[in-house]
Design a protein around this motif. Structure first.
Motif, short mmCIF file in Angstrom:
data_model
loop_
_atom_site.label_atom_id
_atom_site.label_comp_id
_atom_site.label_asym_id
_atom_site.label_seq_id
_atom_site.Cartn_x
_atom_site.Cartn_y
_atom_site.Cartn_z
N ASP A 39 0.82 -1.21 0.00
CA ASP A 39 0.00 0.00 0.00
C ASP A 39 0.84 1.25 0.00
O ASP A 39 1.91 1.31 0.62
N ALA A 40 0.36 2.27 -0.68
CA ALA A 40 0.92 3.61 -0.64
C ALA A 40 -0.24 4.59 -0.58
O ALA A 40 -1.41 4.20 -0.69
N ARG A 41 0.08 5.85 -0.39
CA ARG A 41 -0.93 6.91 -0.32
C ARG A 41 -0.73 7.85 -1.49
O ARG A 41 0.41 8.26 -1.78
N LEU A 42 -1.81 8.18 -2.18
CA LEU A 42 -1.73 9.19 -3.23
C LEU A 42 -1.61 10.55 -2.56
O LEU A 42 -2.59 11.09 -2.05
N GLN A 43 -0.42 11.09 -2.54
CA GLN A 43 -0.15 12.31 -1.79
C GLN A 43 -0.60 13.56 -2.54
O GLN A 43 -1.22 14.44 -1.99
N PHE A 44 -0.23 13.64 -3.82
CA PHE A 44 -0.65 14.79 -4.63
C PHE A 44 -0.46 14.43 -6.10
O PHE A 44 0.12 13.40 -6.45
N CYS A 45 -0.96 15.31 -6.97
CA CYS A 45 -0.88 15.10 -8.42
C CYS A 45 -0.32 16.36 -9.07
O CYS A 45 -0.43 17.46 -8.53
N ARG A 46 0.27 16.20 -10.23
CA ARG A 46 0.79 17.32 -10.99
C ARG A 46 0.39 17.17 -12.46
O ARG A 46 0.45 16.08 -13.02
N SER A 47 -0.02 18.27 -13.07
CA SER A 47 -0.26 18.31 -14.50
C SER A 47 1.01 18.74 -15.21
O SER A 47 1.68 19.68 -14.81
N TRP A 48 1.38 18.01 -16.24
CA TRP A 48 2.57 18.28 -17.03
C TRP A 48 3.76 18.57 -16.11
O TRP A 48 4.32 19.66 -16.11
N PRO A 49 4.14 17.60 -15.30
CA PRO A 49 5.19 17.83 -14.31
C PRO A 49 6.58 17.91 -14.94
O PRO A 49 6.83 17.41 -16.04
N ARG A 50 7.48 18.54 -14.21
CA ARG A 50 8.90 18.51 -14.56
C ARG A 50 9.48 17.19 -14.08
O ARG A 50 9.03 16.64 -13.08
N TRP A 51 10.48 16.72 -14.78
CA TRP A 51 11.19 15.51 -14.36
C TRP A 51 12.58 15.90 -13.92
O TRP A 51 13.35 16.46 -14.71
N LYS A 52 12.91 15.63 -12.66
CA LYS A 52 14.20 16.01 -12.10
C LYS A 52 15.02 14.74 -11.84
O LYS A 52 14.65 13.91 -11.03
N VAL A 53 16.14 14.64 -12.51
CA VAL A 53 16.95 13.43 -12.48
C VAL A 53 17.90 13.48 -11.28
O VAL A 53 18.62 14.47 -11.10
N PRO A 54 17.93 12.44 -10.44
CA PRO A 54 18.83 12.43 -9.29
C PRO A 54 20.28 12.28 -9.72
O PRO A 54 20.59 11.73 -10.77
N GLU A 55 21.19 12.77 -8.86
CA GLU A 55 22.61 12.72 -9.17
C GLU A 55 23.11 11.29 -9.39
O GLU A 55 23.96 11.04 -10.23
N SER A 56 22.59 10.35 -8.61
CA SER A 56 23.04 8.97 -8.74
C SER A 56 22.73 8.40 -10.12
O SER A 56 23.47 7.57 -10.65
N MET A 57 21.62 8.85 -10.71
CA MET A 57 21.28 8.38 -12.05
C MET A 57 22.16 9.07 -13.09
O MET A 57 22.58 8.46 -14.08
#
Length: 233
Positions: free
Chosen positions: A119-137
């Protein structure tokens, strides 16, 4: 219930990379052989021109009818209305409704989806979100450095791996790094070909976003199926 261990196992970078299609063998052409063509798609899979960015029509003859968005008898009668249930085995996402009904969507899930169940909780939603790549990736894929957190991420729009909408999943107030989001290529719908996130057609994630409420439970069932192709990190 999911444990934090399940989310952390393999490193958070692997989880965030779920939002990107892992390198795959070249897909088959988007035109099915004449003998295998499906019925015409419903009108709601046509081109969408009312969004900030154009969404092209889903190609005919690619998505099987069972993966089309449709109202169905609720297969999870013990779940509260509003609950989202993801079944990686079937390639479905169900939004539980009332009076014994549910809205069913075809979903692409990760080749590593068996590592995420519970189980998880739907915390919030975004329309046309930005994608932020982590440093490790970025350490593994330096070409993604322009889209790092420090650089503000990737602009929304065509080509952004999150697509038209993203639903952010948390557990115990902590971001799981998993998302339900758009931008699923039609030929991969219903398959397990990436490394984690739940991917819908943009048409369907827009519809889902209109129906869901913040705070609802997202339940991911155990997966028994092997991935269709190997994941390449």
């Amino acid at each position: 219930m999911m444990t934090r261990r399940l989310f952390v196992a393999g490193g958070s970078s692997a989880l965030l990379s779920a939002c990107v299609m892992q390198p795959q063998p070249s897909p088959q052409p988007l035109v099915a052989p004449e003998a295998e063509r499906f019925p015409p798609l419903p009108a709601h899979y046509g081109a969408i021109t009312t969004e900030p960015y154009p969404i092209p029509a889903v190609p005919e003859g690619v998505v099987p009818p069972e993966l089309w968005r449709q109202d169905v008898a609720n297969p999870f009668p013990l779940e509260a209305p509003g609950t989202i249930v993801v079944d990686p085995n079937a390639g479905f996402l169900h939004l539980v409704g009332v009076e014994g009904r549910a809205m069913r969507y075809g979903a692409g899930t990760g080749a590593a989806a068996f590592a995420w169940q519970g189980d998880a909780r739907l915390q919030f939603c975004r329309s046309w979100p930005r994608w932020k790549v982590p440093e490790s990736m970025i350490a593994r894929q330096p070409d993604l450095e322009p889209y790092s957190v420090a650089n503000g991420g990737m602009d929304p729009g065509p080509g952004n791996p999150l697509g038209a909408r993203a639903l952010y999943l948390f557990q115990n107030g902590i971001d799981t790094l998993y998302r339900i989001h758009g931008a699923c290529e039609p030929e991969y719908l219903g398959k397990r070909v990436s490394s984690g996130c739940i991917r819908l057609l943009d048409h369907d994630v827009i519809d889902l976003r209109q129906r869901v409420r913040h705070g609802v439970t997202v339940r991911v069932l155990p997966s028994q199926r092997p991935p269709e192709v190997a994941v390449v990190y």
